[in-house]
Design a protein around this motif. Sequence first.
Motif, PDB file in Angstrom:
ATOM      1  N   ASN A 112      -4.701  -8.891  -4.254  1.00  0.00           N
ATOM      2  CA  ASN A 112      -6.071  -9.319  -4.479  1.00  0.00           C
ATOM      3  C   ASN A 112      -7.048  -8.352  -3.816  1.00  0.00           C
ATOM      4  N   GLY A 113      -7.980  -7.842  -4.601  1.00  0.00           N
ATOM      5  CA  GLY A 113      -8.984  -6.927  -4.077  1.00  0.00           C
ATOM      6  C   GLY A 113      -8.492  -5.496  -3.913  1.00  0.00           C
ATOM      7  N   THR A 114      -7.356  -5.176  -4.502  1.00  0.00           N
ATOM      8  CA  THR A 114      -6.806  -3.819  -4.413  1.00  0.00           C
ATOM      9  C   THR A 114      -6.568  -3.278  -5.827  1.00  0.00           C
ATOM     10  N   PRO A 115      -6.324  -1.979  -5.968  1.00  0.00           N
ATOM     11  CA  PRO A 115      -6.017  -1.409  -7.281  1.00  0.00           C
ATOM     12  C   PRO A 115      -4.520  -1.441  -7.602  1.00  0.00           C
ATOM     13  N   TYR A 116      -3.707  -2.152  -6.824  1.00  0.00           N
ATOM     14  CA  TYR A 116      -2.259  -2.049  -6.913  1.00  0.00           C
ATOM     15  C   TYR A 116      -1.629  -2.771  -8.099  1.00  0.00           C
ATOM     16  N   LEU A 117      -2.152  -3.913  -8.483  1.00  0.00           N
ATOM     17  CA  LEU A 117      -1.476  -4.771  -9.452  1.00  0.00           C
ATOM     18  C   LEU A 117      -1.117  -4.071 -10.762  1.00  0.00           C
ATOM     19  N   PRO A 118      -2.018  -3.329 -11.389  1.00  0.00           N
ATOM     20  CA  PRO A 118      -1.630  -2.654 -12.629  1.00  0.00           C
ATOM     21  C   PRO A 118      -0.471  -1.681 -12.433  1.00  0.00           C
ATOM     22  N   TRP A 119      -0.361  -1.139 -11.234  1.00  0.00           N
ATOM     23  CA  TRP A 119       0.698  -0.176 -10.941  1.00  0.00           C
ATOM     24  C   TRP A 119       2.046  -0.876 -10.748  1.00  0.00           C
ATOM     25  N   ILE A 120       2.044  -2.166 -10.655  1.00  0.00           N
ATOM     26  CA  ILE A 120       3.299  -2.923 -10.621  1.00  0.00           C
ATOM     27  C   ILE A 120       3.771  -3.174 -12.046  1.00  0.00           C
ATOM     28  N   TRP A 121       2.850  -3.521 -12.934  1.00  0.00           N
ATOM     29  CA  TRP A 121       3.219  -3.854 -14.313  1.00  0.00           C
ATOM     30  C   TRP A 121       3.515  -2.617 -15.150  1.00  0.00           C
ATOM     31  N   ALA A 122       2.789  -1.529 -14.925  1.00  0.00           N
ATOM     32  CA  ALA A 122       2.944  -0.338 -15.765  1.00  0.00           C
ATOM     33  C   ALA A 122       4.359   0.236 -15.759  1.00  0.00           C
ATOM     34  N   PRO A 123       5.031   0.363 -14.619  1.00  0.00           N
ATOM     35  CA  PRO A 123       6.403   0.879 -14.668  1.00  0.00           C
ATOM     36  C   PRO A 123       7.363  -0.043 -15.418  1.00  0.00           C
ATOM     37  N   ILE A 124       7.129  -1.341 -15.345  1.00  0.00           N
ATOM     38  CA  ILE A 124       7.977  -2.275 -16.088  1.00  0.00           C
ATOM     39  C   ILE A 124       7.781  -2.053 -17.582  1.00  0.00           C
ATOM     40  N   LYS A 125       6.545  -1.897 -17.990  1.00  0.00           N
ATOM     41  CA  LYS A 125       6.245  -1.616 -19.403  1.00  0.00           C
ATOM     42  C   LYS A 125       6.892  -0.300 -19.823  1.00  0.00           C
ATOM     43  N   LEU A 126       6.794   0.712 -18.992  1.00  0.00           N
ATOM     44  CA  LEU A 126       7.390   2.013 -19.286  1.00  0.00           C
ATOM     45  C   LEU A 126       8.909   1.908 -19.422  1.00  0.00           C
ATOM     46  N   ARG A 179       0.824  -1.209   0.000  1.00  0.00           N
ATOM     47  CA  ARG A 179       0.000   0.000   0.000  1.00  0.00           C
ATOM     48  C   ARG A 179       0.863   1.267   0.000  1.00  0.00           C
ATOM     49  N   GLU A 180       1.905   1.279   0.825  1.00  0.00           N
ATOM     50  CA  GLU A 180       2.777   2.453   0.901  1.00  0.00           C
ATOM     51  C   GLU A 180       3.525   2.670  -0.409  1.00  0.00           C
ATOM     52  N   ALA A 181       4.004   1.594  -1.022  1.00  0.00           N
ATOM     53  CA  ALA A 181       4.690   1.714  -2.312  1.00  0.00           C
ATOM     54  C   ALA A 181       3.730   2.235  -3.379  1.00  0.00           C
ATOM     55  N   PHE A 182       2.514   1.728  -3.368  1.00  0.00           N
ATOM     56  CA  PHE A 182       1.493   2.189  -4.312  1.00  0.00           C
ATOM     57  C   PHE A 182       1.229   3.680  -4.138  1.00  0.00           C
ATOM     58  N   GLU A 183       1.015   4.106  -2.907  1.00  0.00           N
ATOM     59  CA  GLU A 183       0.712   5.515  -2.644  1.00  0.00           C
ATOM     60  C   GLU A 183       1.868   6.422  -3.049  1.00  0.00           C
ATOM     61  N   GLU A 184       3.092   5.985  -2.805  1.00  0.00           N
ATOM     62  CA  GLU A 184       4.259   6.783  -3.193  1.00  0.00           C
ATOM     63  C   GLU A 184       4.366   6.893  -4.713  1.00  0.00           C
ATOM     64  N   LEU A 185       4.181   5.794  -5.407  1.00  0.00           N
ATOM     65  CA  LEU A 185       4.224   5.829  -6.870  1.00  0.00           C
ATOM     66  C   LEU A 185       3.096   6.679  -7.420  1.00  0.00           C
ATOM     67  N   GLN A 186       1.924   6.550  -6.857  1.00  0.00           N
ATOM     68  CA  GLN A 186       0.769   7.305  -7.320  1.00  0.00           C
ATOM     69  C   GLN A 186       1.006   8.812  -7.200  1.00  0.00           C
ATOM     70  N   ARG A 187       1.725   9.233  -6.165  1.00  0.00           N
ATOM     71  CA  ARG A 187       2.032  10.653  -5.985  1.00  0.00           C
ATOM     72  C   ARG A 187       3.021  11.168  -7.020  1.00  0.00           C
ATOM     73  N   THR A 188       3.828  10.291  -7.608  1.00  0.00           N
ATOM     74  CA  THR A 188       4.889  10.736  -8.508  1.00  0.00           C
ATOM     75  C   THR A 188       4.494  10.780  -9.983  1.00  0.00           C
ATOM     76  N   VAL A 189       3.381  10.178 -10.336  1.00  0.00           N
ATOM     77  CA  VAL A 189       2.992  10.166 -11.750  1.00  0.00           C
ATOM     78  C   VAL A 189       1.893  11.185 -12.015  1.00  0.00           C
ATOM     79  N   SER A 190       1.852  11.657 -13.246  1.00  0.00           N
ATOM     80  CA  SER A 190       0.833  12.629 -13.635  1.00  0.00           C
ATOM     81  C   SER A 190      -0.524  11.931 -13.758  1.00  0.00           C
ATOM     82  N   PRO A 191      -1.602  12.700 -13.720  1.00  0.00           N
ATOM     83  CA  PRO A 191      -2.931  12.092 -13.872  1.00  0.00           C
ATOM     84  C   PRO A 191      -3.087  11.338 -15.194  1.00  0.00           C
ATOM     85  N   LEU A 192      -2.473  11.838 -16.261  1.00  0.00           N
ATOM     86  CA  LEU A 192      -2.548  11.145 -17.548  1.00  0.00           C
ATOM     87  C   LEU A 192      -1.844   9.791 -17.482  1.00  0.00           C
ATOM     88  N   GLU A 193      -0.640   9.772 -16.888  1.00  0.00           N
ATOM     89  CA  GLU A 193       0.076   8.504 -16.725  1.00  0.00           C
ATOM     90  C   GLU A 193      -0.698   7.570 -15.804  1.00  0.00           C
TER      91      GLU A 193
END
Length: 106
Positions: A85-99, A17-31
Amino acid sequence: MPFKTGPVSLPGRRIIREAFEELQRTVSPLEAKDFQNTTLEDVEKAAIDIENQLAARKMLRNMRRLKPLFQGLGHYSQSIEVLCNGTPYLPWIWAPIKLILTVILH
């Protein structure tokens, strides 16, 4: 050997959760909008698309070297999917790898 899952620890959930929140703060709304729907399959497809683009420009690199990365990500995904499971985090793990793949290979 099948992958066994047990209960997810509270510290594990807190770390994710903390990693997700930190990453979420660093990306633009479009990203962030792009990040929300990214899957491991999207990462693999991006690598294939990049390979095709490089081939078309006759700048093909040794893309086979990425095969161990995707094998490792497949194993990693089995455990991380349980944590997410049951969180919005998973896509935020794959997206930086894709980027990263997109930036490095283009």
